[in-house]
Design a protein around this motif. Structure first.
Motif, PDB file in Angstrom:
ATOM      1  N   ALA A   1      35.297  52.685  20.813  1.00  0.00           N
ATOM      2  CA  ALA A   1      34.732  53.873  19.745  1.00  0.00           C
ATOM      3  C   ALA A   1      34.197  53.233  18.478  1.00  0.00           C
ATOM      4  O   ALA A   1      34.653  52.003  17.983  1.00  0.00           O
TER       5      ALA A   1
ATOM      6  N   ASP B   1      34.076  54.713  14.658  1.00  0.00           N
ATOM      7  CA  ASP B   1      34.244  55.889  13.967  1.00  0.00           C
ATOM      8  C   ASP B   1      33.267  55.833  12.583  1.00  0.00           C
ATOM      9  O   ASP B   1      32.983  54.833  12.363  1.00  0.00           O
TER      10      ASP B   1
ATOM     11  N   GLN C   1      27.308  55.321  20.156  1.00  0.00           N
ATOM     12  CA  GLN C   1      28.443  55.355  19.641  1.00  0.00           C
ATOM     13  C   GLN C   1      28.505  55.847  18.177  1.00  0.00           C
ATOM     14  O   GLN C   1      27.939  55.225  17.202  1.00  0.00           O
TER      15      GLN C   1
ATOM     16  N   ILE D   1      32.334  59.436  18.814  1.00  0.00           N
ATOM     17  CA  ILE D   1      31.885  59.928  20.043  1.00  0.00           C
ATOM     18  C   ILE D   1      31.063  59.107  20.858  1.00  0.00           C
ATOM     19  O   ILE D   1      30.053  58.205  20.159  1.00  0.00           O
ATOM     20  N   ASN D   2      30.949  58.735  22.121  1.00  0.00           N
ATOM     21  CA  ASN D   2      30.243  57.954  23.100  1.00  0.00           C
ATOM     22  C   ASN D   2      29.343  58.909  23.858  1.00  0.00           C
ATOM     23  O   ASN D   2      29.888  59.557  24.647  1.00  0.00           O
ATOM     24  N   ILE D   3      28.053  58.486  23.674  1.00  0.00           N
ATOM     25  CA  ILE D   3      26.876  59.232  24.235  1.00  0.00           C
ATOM     26  C   ILE D   3      26.090  58.249  25.140  1.00  0.00           C
ATOM     27  O   ILE D   3      25.622  57.500  24.684  1.00  0.00           O
TER      28      ILE D   3
ATOM     29  N   HIS E   1      31.909  60.789  26.179  1.00  0.00           N
ATOM     30  CA  HIS E   1      32.221  62.043  26.027  1.00  0.00           C
ATOM     31  C   HIS E   1      31.013  62.766  26.460  1.00  0.00           C
ATOM     32  O   HIS E   1      31.089  64.081  26.647  1.00  0.00           O
TER      33      HIS E   1
ATOM     34  N   LEU F   1      29.293  69.286  19.328  1.00  0.00           N
ATOM     35  CA  LEU F   1      30.068  68.509  20.138  1.00  0.00           C
ATOM     36  C   LEU F   1      31.039  67.647  19.046  1.00  0.00           C
ATOM     37  O   LEU F   1      30.579  66.584  18.327  1.00  0.00           O
ATOM     38  N   GLY F   2      32.071  68.267  18.817  1.00  0.00           N
ATOM     39  CA  GLY F   2      33.006  67.264  17.842  1.00  0.00           C
ATOM     40  C   GLY F   2      32.264  67.316  16.349  1.00  0.00           C
ATOM     41  O   GLY F   2      31.817  68.558  16.086  1.00  0.00           O
TER      42      GLY F   2
END
Length: 356
Positions: free
Chosen positions: A94, A96, A113, A117-119, A154, A211-212
């Motif tokens: 991750a 942050d 990243q 969140i990882n997309i 995610h 998304l978060g």
């Protein structure tokens, strides 16, 4: 005979047609069309849907595209490509906070990243960009991240349903092993439902979901859609904005040059990072309505007001007729011509990561 697509893209002429087997590819694509998915309920009429098909509000469809496909197919002489050595990376689990970390897997696939969140964008780990395993454009570079080395994914954003951007095998594996939230343009969700892949969120242009700490927006670009000769433009195509507390990331997918770049830049300022295609642009008489070239990608970077841009959609699958090594050379030349710094536009190697 089924109506041929009006653009030369992976929709079916590239994915199914081998190096020279255009006639055989037409027959094969026609057979495949019989099993094509129903693309779901029609949306309300808008400035980009006419009740039957989606279209680009700026125009650019052109005339006699069937003849254009055949003309290109029977006259093209694509240059030879070689396999590219790849140094794979193992990304962190991750990232942050405000740092944005992008890793180029290849083609239009990035791991982004940000904010924990990882997309993934338009993920494809398959050997071929095709509905079948035995023909179609083949990889000239292995994925820059092994699938096994991916962190927990995610979310996945899909720009459109062409085979080099919406790869069935990769999506199924992601669903089984990572259970991400999929974000797709209008009517693409029916494909996921048929394959029992969930959760999936369908968005029209300018719509968004949370998304978060991020918001995911579908934004307009200039392209087309289709996975068979019978479903041309039955689904929408989109770019994507990942909007965070301190700026935005733009992911173009596939696109021709469009006025929407400037509008996206105004709506989502500051654009901290933009992923723009720089390959699959020759011949220009045929590709320009739906694929920007390197100079147009640099101009799009300027239009967006992006602090940084990164190239994609090159040096992975041979889809069109430019030389393999030409896109980065032309992108650097365009930067120099405009007096822009080289570090404005990152031209990655497979597996390369940068933080912004």
């Amino acid at each position: 005979m089924p109506r041929l697509p009006w653009r030369g893209d992976i929709a079916w002429p590239q994915a199914v047609l081998g190096k020279r087997a255009w006639v055989g590819g037409v027959v094969l694509a026609s057979i495949l069309a019989g099993a094509s998915v129903s693309w779901g309920k029609s949306p309300a009429l808008t400035d980009h849907f006419n009740g039957k098909r989606f279209f680009n509000p700026e125009g650019g469809r052109g005339k006699s595209r069937t003849l254009a496909v055949l003309r290109w197919g029977f006259t093209r002489k694509p240059p030879k490509w070689v396999d590219v050595p790849v140094t794979r990376t193992v990304p962190p689990k991750a990232v942050d906070g405000n740092e944005i970390r992008a890793t180029w897997v290849g083609h239009s696939t990035f791991l982004i990243q940000w904010q924990g969140i990882n997309i993934l964008t338009d993920p494809i780990w398959s050997e071929r960009a095709s509905p079948v395993k035995w023909t179609g454009p083949k990889r000239h570079a292995e994925p820059g991240i092994r699938f096994e080395d991916l962190p927990r994914i995610h979310a996945v954003v899909i720009s459109h349903n062409h085979y080099d951007h919406m790869d069935a095998a990769t999506i199924k594996r992601l669903s089984i092993e990572h259970h991400p939230q999929f974000f797709v343009p209008l009517r693409v969700g029916a494909w996921f439902q048929k394959k029992h892949i969930a959760p999936v969120t369908e968005l029209d242009w300018w719509q968004s979901r949370s998304l978060g700490p991020l918001s995911i927006f579908s934004v307009p670009v200039k392209h087309f859609s289709g996975r068979s000769p019978t479903d041309l433009d039955r689904t929408l195509w989109s770019g994507w904005i990942l909007k965070g507390p301190d700026g935005s990331v733009f992911v173009a997918g596939d696109t021709g040059y469009t006025k929407f770049f400037s509008e996206i830049g105004r709506r989502f300022t500051p654009v901290r990072l933009a992923a723009l295609p720089i390959g699959a642009y020759e011949p220009r008489w045929f590709m320009s309505p739906v694929h920007i070239d390197p100079a147009e990608a640099v101009q799009a970077c300027v239009d967006l007001g992006a602090a940084h841009c990164m190239g994609m959609h090159f040096n992975t699958f041979r889809l069109t007729d430019e030389p393999q090594d030409e896109p980065p050379i032309k992108a650097k030349a365009a930067l120099a011509e405009k007096g822009l710094p080289d570090n404005l536009f990152w031209l990655p190697y497979h597996g390369e990561s940068r933080s912004f």
